[in-house]
Design an enzyme around this catalytic site. Structure first.
Site, PDB file in Angstrom:
ATOM      1  N   HIS A 266       0.853  -1.198   0.000  1.00 15.63           N
ATOM      2  CA  HIS A 266       0.000   0.000   0.000  1.00 15.63           C
ATOM      3  C   HIS A 266       0.887   1.246   0.000  1.00 15.63           C
ATOM      4  O   HIS A 266       1.673   1.425  -0.906  1.00 15.63           O
ATOM      5  CB  HIS A 266      -0.941  -0.086   1.211  1.00 15.63           C
ATOM      6  CG  HIS A 266      -2.027   0.942   1.279  1.00 15.63           C
ATOM      7  ND1 HIS A 266      -2.419   1.734   0.239  1.00 15.63           N
ATOM      8  CD2 HIS A 266      -2.843   1.286   2.319  1.00 15.63           C
ATOM      9  CE1 HIS A 266      -3.413   2.527   0.622  1.00 15.63           C
ATOM     10  NE2 HIS A 266      -3.689   2.281   1.876  1.00 15.63           N
ATOM     11  N   HIS A 307      -2.482  -2.500  -9.513  1.00  8.81           N
ATOM     12  CA  HIS A 307      -3.437  -1.818  -8.622  1.00  8.81           C
ATOM     13  C   HIS A 307      -4.708  -2.651  -8.550  1.00  8.81           C
ATOM     14  O   HIS A 307      -5.112  -3.260  -9.536  1.00  8.81           O
ATOM     15  CB  HIS A 307      -3.772  -0.420  -9.171  1.00  8.81           C
ATOM     16  CG  HIS A 307      -4.370   0.483  -8.151  1.00  8.81           C
ATOM     17  ND1 HIS A 307      -5.708   0.454  -7.842  1.00  8.81           N
ATOM     18  CD2 HIS A 307      -3.815   1.402  -7.333  1.00  8.81           C
ATOM     19  CE1 HIS A 307      -5.957   1.346  -6.894  1.00  8.81           C
ATOM     20  NE2 HIS A 307      -4.819   1.928  -6.560  1.00  8.81           N
ATOM     21  N   ASP A 365       2.681   5.340  -6.839  1.00 10.74           N
ATOM     22  CA  ASP A 365       3.948   5.244  -6.098  1.00 10.74           C
ATOM     23  C   ASP A 365       5.156   5.146  -7.006  1.00 10.74           C
ATOM     24  O   ASP A 365       6.292   5.236  -6.528  1.00 10.74           O
ATOM     25  CB  ASP A 365       3.902   4.025  -5.172  1.00 10.74           C
ATOM     26  CG  ASP A 365       2.842   4.204  -4.108  1.00 10.74           C
ATOM     27  OD1 ASP A 365       1.841   3.472  -4.129  1.00 10.74           O
ATOM     28  OD2 ASP A 365       2.980   5.154  -3.309  1.00 10.74           O
TER      29      ASP A 365
HETATM   30  C1  SDX Z   1      -1.440   2.077  -3.375  1.00  6.69           C
HETATM   31  O1  SDX Z   1      -6.178   0.738  -3.093  1.00  6.69           O
HETATM   32  C2  SDX Z   1      -5.675   1.914  -3.412  1.00  6.69           C
HETATM   33  O2  SDX Z   1      -6.356   2.777  -3.905  1.00  6.69           O
HETATM   34  C3  SDX Z   1      -4.229   2.082  -3.035  1.00  6.69           C
HETATM   35  C4  SDX Z   1      -3.564   3.393  -3.460  1.00  6.69           C
HETATM   36  C5  SDX Z   1      -4.152   4.576  -2.743  1.00  6.69           C
HETATM   37  O3  SDX Z   1      -4.024   5.689  -3.263  1.00  6.69           O
HETATM   38  O4  SDX Z   1      -4.632   4.396  -1.605  1.00  6.69           O
HETATM   39  O5  SDX Z   1      -3.722   3.560  -4.854  1.00  6.69           O
HETATM   40  C6  SDX Z   1      -2.071   3.385  -3.138  1.00  6.69           C
HETATM   41  O6  SDX Z   1      -1.389   1.276  -2.496  1.00  6.69           O
HETATM   42  C7  SDX Z   1      -0.939   1.767  -4.769  1.00  6.69           C
HETATM   43  C8  SDX Z   1      -0.383   0.314  -4.879  1.00  6.69           C
HETATM   44  C9  SDX Z   1       1.054   0.327  -4.333  1.00  6.69           C
HETATM   45  N1  SDX Z   1       1.595  -1.058  -4.250  1.00  6.69           N
HETATM   46  C10 SDX Z   1       2.548  -1.494  -5.057  1.00  6.69           C
HETATM   47  O7  SDX Z   1       3.019  -0.845  -5.998  1.00  6.69           O
HETATM   48  C11 SDX Z   1       3.062  -2.884  -4.691  1.00  6.69           C
HETATM   49  C12 SDX Z   1       3.140  -3.753  -5.959  1.00  6.69           C
HETATM   50  N2  SDX Z   1       1.786  -4.010  -6.444  1.00  6.69           N
HETATM   51  C13 SDX Z   1       1.178  -5.280  -6.002  1.00  6.69           C
HETATM   52  O8  SDX Z   1       1.528  -5.690  -4.726  1.00  6.69           O
HETATM   53  C14 SDX Z   1      -0.300  -5.363  -6.365  1.00  6.69           C
HETATM   54  O9  SDX Z   1      -0.425  -4.935  -7.657  1.00  6.69           O
HETATM   55  C15 SDX Z   1      -1.332  -4.633  -5.515  1.00  6.69           C
HETATM   56  C16 SDX Z   1      -1.213  -4.965  -4.080  1.00  6.69           C
HETATM   57  C17 SDX Z   1      -1.198  -3.157  -5.704  1.00  6.69           C
HETATM   58  C18 SDX Z   1      -2.723  -5.061  -6.021  1.00  6.69           C
HETATM   59  O10 SDX Z   1      -2.841  -6.390  -5.718  1.00  6.69           O
HETATM   60  P1  SDX Z   1      -4.224  -7.192  -6.053  1.00  6.69           P
HETATM   61  O11 SDX Z   1      -5.286  -6.285  -6.504  1.00  6.69           O
HETATM   62  O12 SDX Z   1      -4.517  -8.078  -4.879  1.00  6.69           O
HETATM   63  O13 SDX Z   1      -3.836  -7.986  -7.303  1.00  6.69           O
HETATM   64  P2  SDX Z   1      -3.183  -9.396  -7.264  1.00  6.69           P
HETATM   65  O14 SDX Z   1      -2.121  -9.440  -6.211  1.00  6.69           O
HETATM   66  O15 SDX Z   1      -4.269 -10.402  -7.202  1.00  6.69           O
HETATM   67  O16 SDX Z   1      -2.438  -9.445  -8.682  1.00  6.69           O
HETATM   68  C19 SDX Z   1      -3.123  -9.915  -9.817  1.00  6.69           C
HETATM   69  C20 SDX Z   1      -2.042 -10.668 -10.584  1.00  6.69           C
HETATM   70  C21 SDX Z   1      -1.314 -11.714  -9.736  1.00  6.69           C
HETATM   71  O17 SDX Z   1      -0.891 -12.738 -10.600  1.00  6.69           O
HETATM   72  P3  SDX Z   1      -1.823 -14.087 -10.703  1.00  6.69           P
HETATM   73  O18 SDX Z   1      -1.940 -14.654  -9.295  1.00  6.69           O
HETATM   74  O19 SDX Z   1      -3.159 -13.637 -11.265  1.00  6.69           O
HETATM   75  O20 SDX Z   1      -1.051 -15.008 -11.636  1.00  6.69           O
HETATM   76  O21 SDX Z   1      -1.017  -9.740 -11.002  1.00  6.69           O
HETATM   77  C22 SDX Z   1       0.222 -10.092 -10.385  1.00  6.69           C
HETATM   78  C23 SDX Z   1      -0.087 -10.999  -9.222  1.00  6.69           C
HETATM   79  O22 SDX Z   1       1.000 -11.899  -8.986  1.00  6.69           O
HETATM   80  N3  SDX Z   1       0.824  -8.831  -9.924  1.00  6.69           N
HETATM   81  C24 SDX Z   1       2.112  -8.505 -10.052  1.00  6.69           C
HETATM   82  C25 SDX Z   1       2.216  -7.210  -9.520  1.00  6.69           C
HETATM   83  N4  SDX Z   1       1.031  -6.813  -9.078  1.00  6.69           N
HETATM   84  C26 SDX Z   1       0.162  -7.813  -9.326  1.00  6.69           C
HETATM   85  N5  SDX Z   1       3.173  -9.182 -10.567  1.00  6.69           N
HETATM   86  C27 SDX Z   1       4.345  -8.524 -10.534  1.00  6.69           C
HETATM   87  N6  SDX Z   1       4.545  -7.287 -10.047  1.00  6.69           N
HETATM   88  C28 SDX Z   1       3.495  -6.595  -9.536  1.00  6.69           C
HETATM   89  N7  SDX Z   1       3.678  -5.358  -9.078  1.00  6.69           N
END
Ligand code: SDX
Length: 430
Positions: A266, A307, A365
């Site tokens: 996050h 996201h 971010d």
């Molecule tokens: C913020 O919610 C908000 O609005 C948050 C925010 C705000 O203003 O409050 O926008 C701020 O938190 C932005 C996000 C910052 N986080 C990151 O940058 C960390 C990296 N991102 C991931 O951890 C992830 O994308 C999340 C946590 C942001 C979202 O995760 P989800 O919605 O639970 O999605 P998911 O984990 O189910 O991913 C879907 C797929 C998965 O693969 P499969 O299981 O379907 O095979 O996409 C892959 C994930 O493995 N994936 C990634 C990835 N993000 C998702 N693979 C590699 N790198 C990534 N960054």
């Protein structure tokens, strides 16, 4: 609302369960599942991927379009034409202020920027190397101990005063975290400065000389606060709402939001992005990290990408990218190696089929950390800056919930543990 209905057939339950379908002004319809408990059923949605936990009028996100509206105004227009304090007013009150209202609001906020002198003693209790987010969790929660005059959450005037105090004092506390870590004297706020300018003064100023704040940097700082102001029901805002639903005071609720924001998935992602870029270290190693991010067996994720809601560019990251070039130009750091790695990484990720197929775009971010690093803000302060900006959204959502009928948040569960069994005395156990 609408008179649409949803029908549910469940094996083992006679007849059809009919549930109301509600429509908002924008976004998907929602199925009101409240009647399911009476049928002996719960819904199951870990991570609340498909769950609307509340009704709100504050912010709307269309993830497919990459659209973000605050009280109907697009984030791009607010970033271009508004400023952080005006956006705080908008989020809280629902309308943009008149010139007179804005002047009064800015004066109110800037006249609440000081913290009680005893707060200095809290900082003296932290180790020099305490993480600033750990300090913020503590001192923001502790603010409640100074404001017994405005803790009646059912009094709109108390809610308004607490909102002003929190928005006004977060930059002061944030800067105190930084000064504590540097062993430098705390700087008092200068109410003649703008909000972001004053923050930079408290961060980088010192009692021996007058602060010289670059207006380009001050403007960038203000937009960074604005871009982080609110984002619908994200993890930290939902935490603030849940804490608030028990009747906890606003300072405790905001402290719970700070705690939730800290995680690298996050708000901690901006710090993690910089650490990742530094770990990559050279453009030649980008492919290795992209490969790791795609490997199911490797927990590594490309920080700053993906996201829960945006399956398109996060509109904030586009604005952030524009500021990045401006600030680095102003700081003479346009050839910053980390920026070069970031731009190359973004290009590769946006062309890679894994990221394209999973719709993983740069989020807010991805660029913010590069800008903050160029301004001279240390990496471990990045999430503190995020928390400072997001305080406006947290307190607006808290106020919206408390101003309307609400119930204490109390989710249920799918229990898969032991059924009832009898206690076994120690001498009878295996
Ligand atoms: C913020 O919610 C908000 O609005 C948050 C925010 C705000 O203003 O409050 O926008 C701020 O938190 C932005 C996000 C910052 N986080 C990151 O940058 C960390 C990296 N991102 C991931 O951890 C992830 O994308 C999340 C946590 C942001 C979202 O995760 P989800 O919605 O639970 O999605 P998911 O984990 O189910 O991913 C879907 C797929 C998965 O693969 P499969 O299981 O379907 O095979 O996409 C892959 C994930 O493995 N994936 C990634 C990835 N993000 C998702 N693979 C590699 N790198 C990534 N960054």
């Amino acid at each position: 609302m609408s008179d649409k209905k949803a029908q549910l057939k469940v094996d083992g339950i006679d007849g059809t369960i009919e549930m109301p379908v509600l429509s908002g002004t924008l976004g998907p319809d929602v199925v009101d599942v409240g009647s399911l408990t009476g049928k002996g059923l719960f819904t199951y949605d870990p991570g609340f991927v498909s769950t609307a936990a509340c009704e709100s009028k504050i912010t709307y996100i269309d993830g497919a379009k990459g659209q973000l509206l605050h009280r109907g105004y697009p984030i791009e227009q607010l970033a271009e034409q508004s400023d952080y304090l005006e956006t705080c007013y908008l989020l809280m009150n629902g309308e943009l202020p008149s010139a007179e209202e804005k002047k009064g609001y800015v004066e109110t906020i800037m006249n609440h920027t000081m913290v009680h002198e005893s707060i200095v003693n809290f900082f003296k209790g932290f180790r020099y190397d305490a993480h600033p987010m750990a300090m913020m969790c503590g001192v923001v929660g502790a603010l409640a101990s100074f404001y017994h005059d405005s803790l009646d959450i059912n009094d709109p005037e108390h809610r308004r005063i607490s909102a002003h105090r929190l928005i006004a004092k977060m930059p002061t506390l944030a800067a105190m975290c930084y000064k504590h870590s540097k062993g430098q004297p705390f700087m008092y706020p200068d109410n003649n400065l703008g909000y972001a300018e004053n923050f930079l003064h408290m961060m980088f100023g010192n009692p021996c000389e007058t602060s010289k704040i670059d207006p380009v940097v001050a403007k960038a700082m203000d937009i960074i606060f604005l871009l982080h102001a609110d984002h619908e029901q994200n993890a930290s805002t939902s935490t603030v709402r849940l804490a608030g639903s028990s009747g906890a005071n606003p300072f405790a609720c905001i402290s719970s939001g700070i705690a939730a924001l800290w995680g690298p998935a996050h708000g901690g992602a901006n710090e993690a992005v910089l650490n990742m870029l530094q770990e990559i270290g050279d453009e030649s190693r980008i492919d290795e990290f992209v490969k790791r991010a795609k490997d199911k067996n490797d927990p590594f994720r490309l920080m700053g990408f993906g996201h829960r809601v945006y399956k398109n560019f996060d509109p904030r990251s586009r604005v952030m990218q524009g500021i990045c070039d401006e600030v680095l130009g102003a700081m003479g750091a346009e050839n910053d190696p980390l920026l070069r790695i970031a731009k190359k990484l973004e290009k590769i990720a946006l062309e890679d089929e894994y990221f394209v197929e999973k719709k993983l775009y740069p989020n807010v971010d991805f660029y913010s950390g590069i800008i903050m690093k160029a301004i001279g803000i240390p990496t471990d302060m990045f999430t503190v800056i995020f928390a400072t900006g997001r305080t406006a959204g947290w307190i607006a959502h808290w106020n919206e919930m408390i101003s309307n009928p609400y119930k204490i948040g109390r989710p249920r569960q799918l229990y898969t543990g032991y059924t009832q069994r009898d206690y076994v005395p120690a001498d009878k156990r295996k």
